[in-house]
Design a protein around this motif. Structure first.
Motif, PDB file in Angstrom:
ATOM      1  N   SER A 331       0.864  -1.189   0.000  1.00 12.55           N
ATOM      2  CA  SER A 331       0.000   0.000   0.000  1.00 12.55           C
ATOM      3  C   SER A 331       0.898   1.236   0.000  1.00 12.55           C
ATOM      4  O   SER A 331       1.029   1.937   0.996  1.00 12.55           O
ATOM      5  CB  SER A 331      -0.924   0.006   1.221  1.00 12.55           C
ATOM      6  OG  SER A 331      -0.196  -0.094   2.425  1.00 12.55           O
ATOM      7  N   ALA A 332       1.548   1.477  -1.128  1.00 12.50           N
ATOM      8  CA  ALA A 332       2.566   2.528  -1.216  1.00 12.50           C
ATOM      9  C   ALA A 332       1.936   3.885  -1.514  1.00 12.50           C
ATOM     10  O   ALA A 332       2.247   4.541  -2.507  1.00 12.50           O
ATOM     11  CB  ALA A 332       3.592   2.158  -2.279  1.00 12.50           C
ATOM     12  N   ASP A 333       1.024   4.301  -0.634  1.00 11.33           N
ATOM     13  CA  ASP A 333       0.449   5.639  -0.737  1.00 11.33           C
ATOM     14  C   ASP A 333       0.722   6.392   0.559  1.00 11.33           C
ATOM     15  O   ASP A 333       0.942   5.804   1.613  1.00 11.33           O
ATOM     16  CB  ASP A 333      -1.049   5.571  -1.034  1.00 11.33           C
ATOM     17  CG  ASP A 333      -1.846   5.068   0.158  1.00 11.33           C
ATOM     18  OD1 ASP A 333      -2.170   5.881   1.045  1.00 11.33           O
ATOM     19  OD2 ASP A 333      -2.132   3.857   0.221  1.00 11.33           O
ATOM     20  N   MET A 334       0.707   7.690   0.485  1.00  6.67           N
ATOM     21  CA  MET A 334       1.176   8.489   1.620  1.00  6.67           C
ATOM     22  C   MET A 334       0.194   8.520   2.789  1.00  6.67           C
ATOM     23  O   MET A 334       0.614   8.619   3.944  1.00  6.67           O
ATOM     24  CB  MET A 334       1.512   9.901   1.166  1.00  6.67           C
ATOM     25  CG  MET A 334       2.890  10.010   0.543  1.00  6.67           C
ATOM     26  SD  MET A 334       4.248   9.756   1.734  1.00  6.67           S
ATOM     27  CE  MET A 334       4.330  11.367   2.517  1.00  6.67           C
ATOM     28  N   LEU A 335      -1.105   8.426   2.533  1.00  8.56           N
ATOM     29  CA  LEU A 335      -2.013   8.410   3.671  1.00  8.56           C
ATOM     30  C   LEU A 335      -1.869   7.128   4.480  1.00  8.56           C
ATOM     31  O   LEU A 335      -1.896   7.151   5.715  1.00  8.56           O
ATOM     32  CB  LEU A 335      -3.467   8.593   3.218  1.00  8.56           C
ATOM     33  CG  LEU A 335      -3.944  10.029   3.022  1.00  8.56           C
ATOM     34  CD1 LEU A 335      -5.456  10.076   2.955  1.00  8.56           C
ATOM     35  CD2 LEU A 335      -3.458  10.967   4.111  1.00  8.56           C
ATOM     36  N   SER A 336      -1.684   5.990   3.801  1.00 10.27           N
ATOM     37  CA  SER A 336      -1.418   4.752   4.525  1.00 10.27           C
ATOM     38  C   SER A 336      -0.126   4.869   5.318  1.00 10.27           C
ATOM     39  O   SER A 336      -0.036   4.403   6.464  1.00 10.27           O
ATOM     40  CB  SER A 336      -1.315   3.574   3.545  1.00 10.27           C
ATOM     41  OG  SER A 336      -2.543   3.309   2.923  1.00 10.27           O
ATOM     42  N   GLU A 337       0.884   5.488   4.712  1.00 10.98           N
ATOM     43  CA  GLU A 337       2.169   5.657   5.389  1.00 10.98           C
ATOM     44  C   GLU A 337       2.014   6.525   6.632  1.00 10.98           C
ATOM     45  O   GLU A 337       2.577   6.227   7.702  1.00 10.98           O
ATOM     46  CB  GLU A 337       3.181   6.283   4.433  1.00 10.98           C
ATOM     47  CG  GLU A 337       4.623   6.060   4.808  1.00 10.98           C
ATOM     48  CD  GLU A 337       5.047   4.608   4.643  1.00 10.98           C
ATOM     49  OE1 GLU A 337       5.719   4.095   5.561  1.00 10.98           O
ATOM     50  OE2 GLU A 337       4.705   3.989   3.623  1.00 10.98           O
ATOM     51  N   MET A 338       1.244   7.588   6.519  1.00  6.89           N
ATOM     52  CA  MET A 338       1.054   8.495   7.647  1.00  6.89           C
ATOM     53  C   MET A 338       0.300   7.803   8.780  1.00  6.89           C
ATOM     54  O   MET A 338       0.664   7.923   9.962  1.00  6.89           O
ATOM     55  CB  MET A 338       0.310   9.747   7.177  1.00  6.89           C
ATOM     56  CG  MET A 338       1.123  10.603   6.213  1.00  6.89           C
ATOM     57  SD  MET A 338       0.121  11.826   5.344  1.00  6.89           S
ATOM     58  CE  MET A 338      -0.156  13.020   6.657  1.00  6.89           C
ATOM     59  N   HIS A 339      -0.750   7.079   8.442  1.00  2.00           N
ATOM     60  CA  HIS A 339      -1.526   6.381   9.469  1.00  2.00           C
ATOM     61  C   HIS A 339      -0.671   5.330  10.172  1.00  2.00           C
ATOM     62  O   HIS A 339      -0.683   5.221  11.406  1.00  2.00           O
ATOM     63  CB  HIS A 339      -2.747   5.720   8.817  1.00  2.00           C
ATOM     64  CG  HIS A 339      -3.634   5.017   9.791  1.00  2.00           C
ATOM     65  ND1 HIS A 339      -4.480   5.685  10.646  1.00  2.00           N
ATOM     66  CD2 HIS A 339      -3.808   3.698  10.049  1.00  2.00           C
ATOM     67  CE1 HIS A 339      -5.140   4.822  11.390  1.00  2.00           C
ATOM     68  NE2 HIS A 339      -4.748   3.598  11.048  1.00  2.00           N
TER      69      HIS A 339
END
Length: 453
Positions: A331-339
């Motif tokens: 899940s290489a998206d930034m919102l997933s990374e932030m969460h």
């Protein structure tokens, strides 16, 4: 002169620290730059974007990616392995199958995923440059980025020394002489590097790792060349305990100390991961301004650990977020990374360890600092109009007392009403204008079938 007014948002995160993080009102954009913020009224015939029910963030900045890996997600041979085994079983096994078509498809997947999560700038660490190629990977990736309008820092990687594994069943990773690598970087920079404030294309010098990919005698030559070319330097460091054990056994010191001896620290240098640091190394990185691309999802997925990003930030260090390659972070998206970042630090260190606002700062202003791009990452007059407008229309958002933190805390897929880069709309109502998503899905399936075979 063109203008646009963004109005009616529930609130604005500016990306700035402390009380300045939150504000309200409207944002006026003039010729791609934020002209005014506050209690504004539309000028006659001025285009308006309605942000009712939305919150506004600066465009997110991902400081470490391997976009070619976006066609290597969930490879069964590596899904349950730590870094060394995963490298052998996934990118090192399949790299020779990444031809021009596969690279273009992978880059388009990666950038679409980032855009749809509110990302406006990405640093892609690409280290595959083979004599067998009949195409230029840099050209392919820049072409895709330009077609989608995203800001790209192309981290031109490579190695002079191949890393050995316990099998010869697949082609060894490509290597180059140091002279050829540096000449290629310079040629790439001459074609693509634009240091202007509104630049969409930049280049960095990025050997794969200083530990295994270069001879120790080459380190000073690499950093001297980067500074002569006025390019930033990027690489991996201390991702696993292996990095530390290798440096201690071969060089008699820890990785950060070893690189300090070779002038590989400074505010023009940033490293991905930095998981296995001791307190002294954290202090050295913070005091020299050396940047961290914190990649919590990939580090969790590979069982590598969690970087002391919070400790480095408390010392005033340059901390940012990166999604890393999708082969180790599906899940290489930034919102997933932030969460994930918000949850992981609190799980390990307590609820006091990290706030949602801290995470937003790392993903915006922190990324701009690490990449040396001060005109992005914050919302203020004079800044580039890189703006993410998040809708809060899903049930997971309902009942929120503080809607400003909802994109980070509520998880799930981002719901973008508008994403602007330099004042130009690149996502509208969750769609990327001009991108045929069904064709991209079919292209990805065809490439995956070929790679799997």
């Amino acid at each position: 002169m063109t203008t646009m007014l963004i109005e009616n948002a529930a609130g604005i995160f500016t990306g700035r620290p402390g009380d300045a993080m939150r504000t309200t009102g409207a944002i006026r954009i003039r010729d791609g730059v934020i002209a005014e913020m506050g209690a504004l009224h539309a000028e006659p015939d001025e285009p308006r974007l309605d942000a009712t029910g939305c919150v506004i963030y600066p465009g997110l900045v991902s400081t470490h990616h391997h976009m070619f890996q976006s066609v290597l997600k969930g490879v069964r041979a590596g899904i349950n392995l730590p870094l060394a085994g995963w490298l052998r079983s996934v990118p090192y096994r399949h790299w020779s199958g990444i031809d021009e078509e596969a690279l273009a498809v992978a880059a388009r997947i990666a950038l679409a995923e980032l855009l749809l999560s509110g990302t406006t700038t990405v640093a892609d660490h690409h280290y595959l440059f083979s004599d067998s190629y009949r195409f230029d990977p840099a050209q392919v990736i820049f072409d895709i980025a330009r077609s989608l309008g995203i800001r790209l820092v192309f981290c031109r990687g490579g190695a002079t020394i191949g890393r050995n594994f316990d099998t010869d069943e697949f082609p060894p990773m490509p290597v180059q002489s140091l002279d050829r690598m540096l000449q290629s970087v310079e040629a790439c920079a001459q074609r693509f590097h634009d240091a202007s404030p509104g630049s969409l294309t930049r280049v960095a010098v990025a050997p794969t790792t200083p530990t295994w990919s270069l001879d120790p005698g080459e380190l000073r030559e690499v950093i001297a060349a980067a500074r002569r070319m006025k390019l930033r330097l990027h690489s991996h460091l201390s991702e696993t305990a292996d990095y530390v054990e290798f440096c201690l056994s071969v060089h008699g010191t820890r990785p950060v100390h070893w690189l300090a001896e070779h002038d590989w620290l400074g505010d023009d240098v940033w490293f991905a991961h930095l998981v296995h640091l001791d307190a002294e190394e954290v202090g050295i990185l913070a005091s020299t301004g050396t940047g961290m691309a914190h990649c919590p999802q990939s580090n969790c997925r590979l069982g590598s650990g969690i970087a002391p990003a919070d400790a480095m930030a408390r010392l005033g260090g340059a901390v940012s977020l990166g999604v890393d390659g999708a082969a180790s972070n599906e899940s290489a998206d930034m919102l997933s990374e932030m969460h994930s970042c918000w949850h992981t630090h609190r799980a390990l260190k307590g609820a006091h360890a990290l706030t949602a606002e801290d995470v937003v700062h790392w993903a915006t202003a922190g990324g701009a600092r690490v990449l040396g791009m001060p005109s992005i990452g914050t919302l203020a007059p004079g800044q580039q109009a890189d703006i993410a407008i998040f809708k809060l229309d899903q049930p997971r958002h309902f009942g929120m007392h503080d809607p400003m933190i909802a994109p980070v805390t509520c998880a799930g897929s981002a719901d973008i009403r508008y994403l602007l880069i330099g004042g130009r709309i690149v996502v509208e109502n969750g769609a990327i204008p001009g991108l045929d998503m069904q064709k991209l899905k079919a292209d990805a399936a065809r490439v995956v079938t070929r790679l799997a075979a």
